[in-house]
Motif scaffolding. Sequence first.
Motif, PDB file in Angstrom:
ATOM      1  N   PRO A 192      15.981   9.761 106.719  1.00 49.63           N
ATOM      2  CA  PRO A 192      14.944   9.197 105.845  1.00 49.63           C
ATOM      3  C   PRO A 192      14.962   7.668 105.829  1.00 49.63           C
ATOM      4  N   GLU A 193      16.142   7.061 105.862  1.00 52.46           N
ATOM      5  CA  GLU A 193      16.226   5.594 105.860  1.00 52.46           C
ATOM      6  C   GLU A 193      15.604   5.017 107.125  1.00 52.46           C
ATOM      7  N   ASP A 194      15.880   5.635 108.266  1.00 53.45           N
ATOM      8  CA  ASP A 194      15.281   5.164 109.517  1.00 53.45           C
ATOM      9  C   ASP A 194      13.784   5.443 109.547  1.00 53.45           C
ATOM     10  N   GLY A 195      13.354   6.537 108.942  1.00 52.38           N
ATOM     11  CA  GLY A 195      11.923   6.828 108.847  1.00 52.38           C
ATOM     12  C   GLY A 195      11.186   5.807 108.007  1.00 52.38           C
ATOM     13  N   LEU A 196      11.811   5.404 106.914  1.00 50.46           N
ATOM     14  CA  LEU A 196      11.235   4.379 106.054  1.00 50.46           C
ATOM     15  C   LEU A 196      11.088   3.064 106.821  1.00 50.46           C
ATOM     16  N   GLU A 197      12.111   2.700 107.580  1.00 49.51           N
ATOM     17  CA  GLU A 197      12.054   1.487 108.405  1.00 49.51           C
ATOM     18  C   GLU A 197      10.985   1.614 109.490  1.00 49.51           C
ATOM     19  N   ALA A 198      10.858   2.784 110.082  1.00 46.71           N
ATOM     20  CA  ALA A 198       9.823   3.008 111.095  1.00 46.71           C
ATOM     21  C   ALA A 198       8.434   2.804 110.497  1.00 46.71           C
ATOM     22  N   ALA A 199       8.213   3.287 109.277  1.00 45.13           N
ATOM     23  CA  ALA A 199       6.923   3.112 108.611  1.00 45.13           C
ATOM     24  C   ALA A 199       6.657   1.632 108.341  1.00 45.13           C
ATOM     25  N   ARG A 200       7.685   0.885 107.972  1.00 44.10           N
ATOM     26  CA  ARG A 200       7.532  -0.564 107.759  1.00 44.10           C
ATOM     27  C   ARG A 200       7.118  -1.258 109.063  1.00 44.10           C
ATOM     28  N   LEU A 201       7.742  -0.850 110.161  1.00 40.99           N
ATOM     29  CA  LEU A 201       7.381  -1.439 111.458  1.00 40.99           C
ATOM     30  C   LEU A 201       5.931  -1.114 111.813  1.00 40.99           C
ATOM     31  N   CYS A 202       5.509   0.096 111.531  1.00 36.15           N
ATOM     32  CA  CYS A 202       4.109   0.460 111.781  1.00 36.15           C
ATOM     33  C   CYS A 202       3.175  -0.456 110.989  1.00 36.15           C
ATOM     34  N   ALA A 203       3.510  -0.708 109.729  1.00 37.33           N
ATOM     35  CA  ALA A 203       2.676  -1.578 108.898  1.00 37.33           C
ATOM     36  C   ALA A 203       2.636  -3.001 109.457  1.00 37.33           C
ATOM     37  N   LEU A 204       3.764  -3.498 109.942  1.00 41.60           N
ATOM     38  CA  LEU A 204       3.766  -4.822 110.581  1.00 41.60           C
ATOM     39  C   LEU A 204       2.851  -4.837 111.797  1.00 41.60           C
ATOM     40  N   ASN A 205       2.888  -3.767 112.573  1.00 36.34           N
ATOM     41  CA  ASN A 205       2.024  -3.687 113.755  1.00 36.34           C
ATOM     42  C   ASN A 205       0.555  -3.577 113.363  1.00 36.34           C
ATOM     43  N   VAL A 206       0.259  -2.887 112.266  1.00 34.61           N
ATOM     44  CA  VAL A 206      -1.110  -2.850 111.747  1.00 34.61           C
ATOM     45  C   VAL A 206      -1.550  -4.267 111.393  1.00 34.61           C
ATOM     46  N   LEU A 207      -0.722  -4.991 110.664  1.00 34.77           N
ATOM     47  CA  LEU A 207      -1.082  -6.361 110.274  1.00 34.77           C
ATOM     48  C   LEU A 207      -1.264  -7.267 111.481  1.00 34.77           C
ATOM     49  N   ALA A 208      -0.481  -7.064 112.523  1.00 32.76           N
ATOM     50  CA  ALA A 208      -0.653  -7.848 113.749  1.00 32.76           C
ATOM     51  C   ALA A 208      -2.031  -7.587 114.363  1.00 32.76           C
ATOM     52  N   GLN A 209      -2.480  -6.343 114.326  1.00 36.37           N
ATOM     53  CA  GLN A 209      -3.812  -6.023 114.860  1.00 36.37           C
ATOM     54  C   GLN A 209      -4.915  -6.630 113.998  1.00 36.37           C
ATOM     55  N   VAL A 210      -4.731  -6.606 112.681  1.00 36.78           N
ATOM     56  CA  VAL A 210      -5.734  -7.202 111.793  1.00 36.78           C
ATOM     57  C   VAL A 210      -5.795  -8.712 112.034  1.00 36.78           C
ATOM     58  N   GLU A 211      -4.647  -9.334 112.208  1.00 36.21           N
ATOM     59  CA  GLU A 211      -4.636 -10.767 112.510  1.00 36.21           C
ATOM     60  C   GLU A 211      -5.360 -11.038 113.826  1.00 36.21           C
ATOM     61  N   ALA A 212      -5.166 -10.186 114.823  1.00 38.98           N
ATOM     62  CA  ALA A 212      -5.877 -10.345 116.093  1.00 38.98           C
ATOM     63  C   ALA A 212      -7.388 -10.202 115.892  1.00 38.98           C
ATOM     64  N   ALA A 213      -7.787  -9.369 114.941  1.00 37.65           N
ATOM     65  CA  ALA A 213      -9.215  -9.138 114.691  1.00 37.65           C
ATOM     66  C   ALA A 213      -9.863 -10.278 113.924  1.00 37.65           C
ATOM     67  N   VAL A 214      -9.138 -10.868 112.959  1.00 42.85           N
ATOM     68  CA  VAL A 214      -9.761 -11.867 112.078  1.00 42.85           C
ATOM     69  C   VAL A 214      -9.189 -13.263 112.211  1.00 42.85           C
ATOM     70  N   GLY A 215      -8.048 -13.399 112.882  1.00 38.59           N
ATOM     71  CA  GLY A 215      -7.475 -14.716 113.121  1.00 38.59           C
ATOM     72  C   GLY A 215      -6.542 -15.226 112.049  1.00 38.59           C
ATOM     73  N   ASP A 216      -6.773 -14.861 110.798  1.00 34.92           N
ATOM     74  CA  ASP A 216      -5.964 -15.399 109.698  1.00 34.92           C
ATOM     75  C   ASP A 216      -5.937 -14.380 108.565  1.00 34.92           C
ATOM     76  N   LEU A 217      -4.758 -13.854 108.283  1.00 33.37           N
ATOM     77  CA  LEU A 217      -4.645 -12.832 107.241  1.00 33.37           C
ATOM     78  C   LEU A 217      -4.906 -13.393 105.852  1.00 33.37           C
ATOM     79  N   ASP A 218      -4.546 -14.653 105.617  1.00 29.26           N
ATOM     80  CA  ASP A 218      -4.748 -15.234 104.286  1.00 29.26           C
ATOM     81  C   ASP A 218      -6.222 -15.375 103.935  1.00 29.26           C
ATOM     82  N   HIS A 219      -7.026 -15.832 104.897  1.00 31.91           N
ATOM     83  CA  HIS A 219      -8.430 -16.094 104.608  1.00 31.91           C
ATOM     84  C   HIS A 219      -9.363 -15.017 105.137  1.00 31.91           C
ATOM     85  N   GLY A 220      -8.894 -14.179 106.046  1.00 37.84           N
ATOM     86  CA  GLY A 220      -9.760 -13.184 106.660  1.00 37.84           C
ATOM     87  C   GLY A 220      -9.740 -11.818 106.012  1.00 37.84           C
ATOM     88  N   VAL A 221      -8.678 -11.487 105.287  1.00 38.51           N
ATOM     89  CA  VAL A 221      -8.558 -10.147 104.691  1.00 38.51           C
ATOM     90  C   VAL A 221      -9.011 -10.168 103.239  1.00 38.51           C
TER      91      VAL A 221
END
Length: 157
Positions: free
Chosen positions: A63-92
């Motif tokens: 479960p601890e490694d699964g929780l960390e895996a989910a966190r990594l997925c969320a980081l990768n989601v945010l990386a894609q959103v940044e690629a889409a909008v350029g700036d997470l602070d002002h674009g989201v």
Amino acid sequence: MSTVTERLAALGLALPKAAAPVANYVPFTRTGSIVIVSGQICFGPDGRIADAHKGKLGAEVSPEDGLEAARLCALNVLAQVEAAVGDLDHGVVQCLRLGGFINAAPGFHALAPIMNGASDLMVAVLGDRGRHARSTVGVAGLPLDAAVEVEAMFEVK
């Protein structure tokens, strides 16, 4: 330095490079003010899936490694959103929805606590803009034997 970058740094994290798709699809699509992010698996900062994040929750993956895996997925989601909008602070404007897929052994039902890794990270990084609707599903397998996959939808400027 942006608020998102500061929050990530305070967590000891940084956004990875947005991962290229592993099949015939695009990593995100944008229509108007909506960005839909394709499912992101738990690639680490080195662009690989750690052995601890491969396999099924309730069997090979703790479960601890699964929780960390989910966190990594969320980081990768945010990386894609940044690629889409350029700036997470002002674009989201808002994270609207996360969908979680947990590679689960038969009988493993603690899916929601695993997906909390992604949900909690989204709120920690984006604040109230990270609060979202969510679904979590246990599945028999995921690409590259990943333990977790997360897809997302955002309202953007």
